[in-house]
Enzyme design. Sequence first.
Site, PDB file in Angstrom:
ATOM      1  N   CYS A 290       2.892  -3.463   7.990  1.00  0.00           N
ATOM      2  CA  CYS A 290       3.030  -2.126   8.702  1.00  0.00           C
ATOM      3  C   CYS A 290       3.886  -2.117   9.817  1.00  0.00           C
ATOM      4  CB  CYS A 290       1.654  -1.539   9.239  1.00  0.00           C
ATOM      5  SG  CYS A 290       0.636  -1.338   7.746  1.00  0.00           S
TER       6      CYS A 290
ATOM      7  N   LYS B 167      -8.640   3.377  12.941  1.00  0.00           N
ATOM      8  CA  LYS B 167      -8.386   2.818  11.781  1.00  0.00           C
ATOM      9  C   LYS B 167      -8.876   1.538  11.477  1.00  0.00           C
ATOM     10  CE  LYS B 167      -4.783   2.264   8.126  1.00  0.00           C
ATOM     11  NZ  LYS B 167      -3.234   2.530   7.814  1.00  0.00           N
TER      12      LYS B 167
ATOM     13  N   LYS C 240     -10.782   6.465  10.343  1.00  0.00           N
ATOM     14  CA  LYS C 240     -10.244   6.460   9.177  1.00  0.00           C
ATOM     15  C   LYS C 240     -10.892   5.046   8.560  1.00  0.00           C
ATOM     16  CE  LYS C 240      -6.558   5.655   5.873  1.00  0.00           C
ATOM     17  NZ  LYS C 240      -5.123   5.413   5.728  1.00  0.00           N
TER      18      LYS C 240
ATOM     19  N   TYR D 184      -8.887  14.295  -0.654  1.00  0.00           N
ATOM     20  CA  TYR D 184      -8.155  14.221  -2.217  1.00  0.00           C
ATOM     21  C   TYR D 184      -9.007  15.385  -3.055  1.00  0.00           C
ATOM     22  CZ  TYR D 184      -5.828  10.013  -0.873  1.00  0.00           C
ATOM     23  OH  TYR D 184      -5.234   9.018  -0.048  1.00  0.00           O
TER      24      TYR D 184
END
EC number: 4.2.1.24
Length: 333
Positions: A137, A204, A257, A322
Amino acid sequence: MENNNKNYSHYLHSGYAHPITRSWQGDKVILKSQLIYPIFVTDLINTKTEIKSLPGQYQISSDLVVEFLRPLVEKGLKSIILFGVIISGVKDEQASSADKRESSPVIKSIELIKNEFPEILICTDLCLCAYTDHGHCGVLTEEGFIENEKSIIRLGEIALSFAKAGAHVIAPSDMMDCRVGQIKKVLFQNGYGGRVAVMAYSSKFASSYYGPFRDAAGSGAKHGDRQAYQLPIASRGLGLRAALRDEAEGADFIMVKPAGPYMDIIREVKDHVKVPVCCYQVSGEYAMIYHASVAGGIDLKSGVMESLISLQRSGCDIFITYFTPQLLDWLKL
């Protein structure tokens, strides 16, 4: 003789015996405007491919994204978050495909969506992993370690490109230290500071629930893992510290998250920050609920609604999920 010394405050049923009084017992209802739908856009042409580990979700080439979104917009879709997927293009150490218009599916999609659906809020995930040849990342040193300062400079460059294309919200998910401040600085220096928000993936965690997402985005690390920069799953303190740091650096929204397994973190963050809190119901959470419903273990609608109401109860204001297409059918407002 009847005992009149009962403590009637211990009798609860009357307070939720009617559907309306039941609704009064909750703080809020979930609205369509609180939902953000994740979209995986690829650099291919005229291609829509279902993601095997994420049933009902697709990799979509940027030229098809408008028609993919149209029926959802008609049902009340308000917000999306775009993830770039490089399939035919080149990945390199500097994530060059992320911010070159000719190679960036995100930039192309922003322009198309903004032109067709100007009312839609466009968020863009910001990370290097989907564009680097090593899948990490950030920018790496020769020894293979994260080079934080070079990484946040590169993230600022990509953020500016997304802002210029028309993104409304930049959402850095990389977990580099102090990247929010760098991104805000770049946005303000270039005239976007008052128009483009930053939604920081702050709390996260290095979770096992991301597996289907990495299939979808093609963003798995080629060597090692991300435990040196994503938060340890057992650490409550770091979850709060990261959120407070990002808020202090200017984040407009704070994200936790994954969502369901980290409701204690959502509550902790909500109690301490003064900006709205977003939670990402990640791919593994989606897959668990979906497959449990397919197996007959739970009712899909009831399970999804319970999961989101629980997240809202814990302090979540905004939901990346989602299940957004189904929720657009289920929610009234």
